[in-house]
Design a protein around this motif. Structure first.
Motif, PDB file in Angstrom:
ATOM      1  N   SER A  89       0.823  -0.944   0.021  1.00 16.86           N
ATOM      2  CA  SER A  89      -0.049  -0.051  -0.033  1.00 16.86           C
ATOM      3  C   SER A  89       0.955   1.418  -0.019  1.00 16.86           C
ATOM      4  O   SER A  89       1.760   1.287   0.653  1.00 16.86           O
ATOM      5  N   LYS A  90       0.422   2.108  -0.693  1.00 15.44           N
ATOM      6  CA  LYS A  90       1.237   3.550  -0.864  1.00 15.44           C
ATOM      7  C   LYS A  90       1.134   4.157   0.607  1.00 15.44           C
ATOM      8  O   LYS A  90       2.046   5.215   0.852  1.00 15.44           O
ATOM      9  N   ASN A  91       0.457   3.865   1.571  1.00 12.09           N
ATOM     10  CA  ASN A  91       0.462   4.381   2.917  1.00 12.09           C
ATOM     11  C   ASN A  91       1.395   3.647   3.501  1.00 12.09           C
ATOM     12  O   ASN A  91       1.752   4.147   4.825  1.00 12.09           O
ATOM     13  N   GLY A  92       2.351   2.935   3.094  1.00 10.50           N
ATOM     14  CA  GLY A  92       3.607   2.441   3.700  1.00 10.50           C
ATOM     15  C   GLY A  92       3.370   1.118   4.434  1.00 10.50           C
ATOM     16  O   GLY A  92       4.252   0.393   4.685  1.00 10.50           O
ATOM     17  N   LEU A  93       2.185   0.252   4.418  1.00 14.45           N
ATOM     18  CA  LEU A  93       1.966  -1.183   4.840  1.00 14.45           C
ATOM     19  C   LEU A  93       2.192  -1.996   3.845  1.00 14.45           C
ATOM     20  O   LEU A  93       1.538  -2.069   2.685  1.00 14.45           O
ATOM     21  N   THR A  94       3.150  -3.027   3.909  1.00 15.04           N
ATOM     22  CA  THR A  94       3.286  -4.104   3.196  1.00 15.04           C
ATOM     23  C   THR A  94       3.048  -5.448   3.699  1.00 15.04           C
ATOM     24  O   THR A  94       3.502  -5.746   4.970  1.00 15.04           O
ATOM     25  N   ARG A  95       2.007  -6.267   3.133  1.00 17.69           N
ATOM     26  CA  ARG A  95       1.776  -7.485   3.575  1.00 17.69           C
ATOM     27  C   ARG A  95       2.452  -8.606   2.549  1.00 17.69           C
ATOM     28  O   ARG A  95       2.300  -8.402   1.403  1.00 17.69           O
ATOM     29  N   PHE A  96       2.812  -9.713   3.078  1.00 18.67           N
ATOM     30  CA  PHE A  96       3.650 -10.531   2.209  1.00 18.67           C
ATOM     31  C   PHE A  96       3.422 -11.881   2.502  1.00 18.67           C
ATOM     32  O   PHE A  96       3.017 -12.394   3.975  1.00 18.67           O
ATOM     33  N   LYS A  97       3.541 -13.063   1.663  1.00 17.38           N
ATOM     34  CA  LYS A  97       3.043 -14.260   2.001  1.00 17.38           C
ATOM     35  C   LYS A  97       4.041 -15.167   1.026  1.00 17.38           C
ATOM     36  O   LYS A  97       4.271 -14.895  -0.054  1.00 17.38           O
ATOM     37  N   GLY A  98       4.489 -16.329   1.567  1.00 13.30           N
ATOM     38  CA  GLY A  98       5.601 -17.121   1.054  1.00 13.30           C
ATOM     39  C   GLY A  98       6.966 -16.780   1.475  1.00 13.30           C
ATOM     40  O   GLY A  98       7.140 -15.963   2.328  1.00 13.30           O
ATOM     41  N   HIS A  99       7.972 -17.351   0.924  1.00 12.99           N
ATOM     42  CA  HIS A  99       9.218 -17.043   1.447  1.00 12.99           C
ATOM     43  C   HIS A  99       9.879 -15.634   1.180  1.00 12.99           C
ATOM     44  O   HIS A  99       9.953 -15.147  -0.050  1.00 12.99           O
ATOM     45  N   THR A 100      10.183 -14.795   2.348  1.00 12.91           N
ATOM     46  CA  THR A 100      10.137 -13.450   2.184  1.00 12.91           C
ATOM     47  C   THR A 100      11.492 -13.083   2.902  1.00 12.91           C
ATOM     48  O   THR A 100      11.727 -13.546   4.061  1.00 12.91           O
TER      49      THR A 100
END
Length: 503
Positions: free
Chosen positions: A183-194
């Motif tokens: 999100s351009k508001n600064g929040l990043t969600r991720f899934k899988g090998h990170t």
């Protein structure tokens, strides 16, 4: 058929415009407009093409336009201005007027505010304000770059949904992952090998989120946070404040210090780098390797302190403490180990076993040199016991107010110095195996007891008030036992698994 052509003379004097309006808002124009006989209602527009449909504007050099549906195919010098103020360029367009969707190919660029997307091919759904790509995409938003093989951008929420070989690059961090929602508001969600890298940390998780504005991260599934010095935190779940440099770790906690060859395990931990400590509870146990020997320790709570370089300084273990090393074992209520002077301190009913000797008192301090016991200090109610014959209840005993013990290079007792209210009972052995010459009992202000091969070799008594050698059979069991004696082999940890069942 409607045909409009411009010769060179008229083209120099006036631009031919042809505008057709339908029931819904639309218009189209071009330098040349040709009605296609085999496609009723479809016009071929050539040169300076402009099409307006439901607030969307399309510019190109060439287009086939369907007046009935508002759809078109456009080519070359393509520019699109959508009703949502999204700007798209490319070389080939297939626009569906009924659904308001665009398929754009070849060198596609989409701009929405300060966000720019580049991709070989793009599907833009105007009604949802969503841009899909499946052949690789490169996005730039402010100082952040985002790359992935496929995904989509949601203009309404300003959210990127990216999949396959995702890389997000920012001056403050880099993220590599399988799936990412940014999100351009600064929040990043991720899934899988990170994997996440910042200026201070390497991080990993199977899923979680990262807030770049608050500089906080949440990691799950075989997660870890590693400093760029020597320390790594592992756990099923990690919440970390990268700005304040502290966080919490849940379940299967593992704190590793590679410089000190030390790790602590447990099921809950708090780590504060600025304060310089890590606290571990819920079945904590620790392991320290020095010069090839390993200390295993367990208790109810562990606290590890470290310096600004994140090098371990001290280890504190509280309540029901047990520890095991090949040359020293013990238990107590509280333990403190200082790496700087290699000092181990045991508090409240401590008991230590060294080369078969049981040592107990109010407080015990053990110093190490070259990773071997060098000396021991037993303070208040000091007692040293070693069995001669457990079956016959024969035990060598030394007690006093304070006892200093010194070891040889093989970690064996070589000298015990008793200071204050010294008492001893030791069995004098003959030359023949198992031969007992008698029992020596002493009471004095202080005494020194010398050992060889873990056996009493001699004794020096200072200011004796009583000393005598008795035949063994002339003394009762009580008379052969000093007050405060307690031999506790059942409490003796003989392996790391008696300290904790699994490591």
């Amino acid at each position: 058929m409607i045909t409009a052509r411009c010769d060179r003379k008229s083209l120099l004097s006036v631009l031919l415009l042809f505008v057709v309006r339908a029931a819904f808002p639309q218009s189209f124009m071009g330098d040349s407009i040709i009605s296609l006989p085999k496609r009723p209602g479809v016009y071929r527009l050539i040169g300076h093409v402009k099409i307006e449909h439901n607030g969307n504007r399309i510019f190109s050099d060439f287009a086939d336009y369907d007046q009935k549906t508002g759809s078109c195919q456009a080519y070359d010098n393509l520019r699109i201005y959508t009703s949502d103020n999204v700007y798209i360029t490319g070389e080939v367009l297939d626009y569906n007027g009924a659904t308001g969707s665009y398929v754009v190919d070849r060198n596609v660029v989409l701009k929405d505010g300060d966000m720019t997307m580049e991709t070989p091919s793009l599907l833009y759904e105007g009604r949802q304000n969503r841009a899909y790509y499946k052949n690789g995409g490169h996005m730039v938003s402010g100082q952040t770059e985002l790359n992935s093989l496929r995904g989509y951008y949601d203009g309404r929420t300003e959210m990127f949904n990216c999949f396959d070989s995702v890389v997000i690059i920012n001056p403050d961090y880099t993220i590599w992952t399988d799936s990412l929602y940014y999100s351009k508001n600064g929040l990043t969600r991720f899934k899988g090998h990170t994997d996440i890298e910042t200026s201070d940390y390497f991080m990993y998780g199977g899923r979680g989120w990262f807030n770049q504005n608050e500089n906080k991260v949440s990691l799950q599934d075989d997660a870890y946070v590693k400093t760029k010095t020597t320390q790594t935190l592992f756990g099923d779940s990690i919440y970390y404040d990268l700005e304040r440099k502290n966080g919490r770790v849940f379940r299967n906690v593992y704190i590793l210090d590679t410089l000190r060859n030390c790790y602590i395990k447990g099921d809950y931990a708090e780590n504060d780098e600025l304060a310089g400590y890590a606290l571990v509870t819920q079945s904590p146990r620790g392991l320290m390797v020095e010069a090839g020997d390993t200390l295993f320790v367990a208790g109810d709570t562990m606290v590890m302190t470290y310096d600004t370089a994140r090098h371990i300084r001290q280890l504190f273990v509280y309540h029901d403490v047990k520890f095991f090393r090949e040359d020293i074992q013990g238990r107590c209520d509280s333990l403190a180990y200082n790496h700087a002077d290699t000092l181990m301190q045991l508090f409240r009913e401590p008991m230590v076993w060294l080369q078969g000797y049981q040592i107990d008192g109010d407080t015990i301090k053990v110093w190490f040199s070259d990773n071997k016991p060098q000396k021991v200090l037993i303070q208040e109610n000091s007692f040293v016991t070693t069995p001669v014959s457990e079956q016959q209840h024969y035990y060598n005993q030394v007690k006093g107010k304070r006892i200093w013990g010194y070891f040889n290079d093989s970690s064996q007792f070589r000298l015990a110095e008793v200071v204050g209210m010294a008492q001893s009972v030791y069995y004098v052995l003959g030359d023949a195996p198992g031969e007992l010459l008698g029992v020596n009992k002493t009471e004095s202000q202080s005494l020194k007891m010398y050992f060889k091969d873990n056996a009493v070799e001699g004794i020096t008594v200072v200011e004796p008030s009583h000393t005598a050698l008795y035949p063994v059979d002339k003394l009762t069991r009580r008379e052969r036992t000093l007050r405060g004696f307690h031999w506790k082999p059942e409490l003796w940890p003989h392996s790391k698994y008696e300290v904790y069942p699994s490591w």
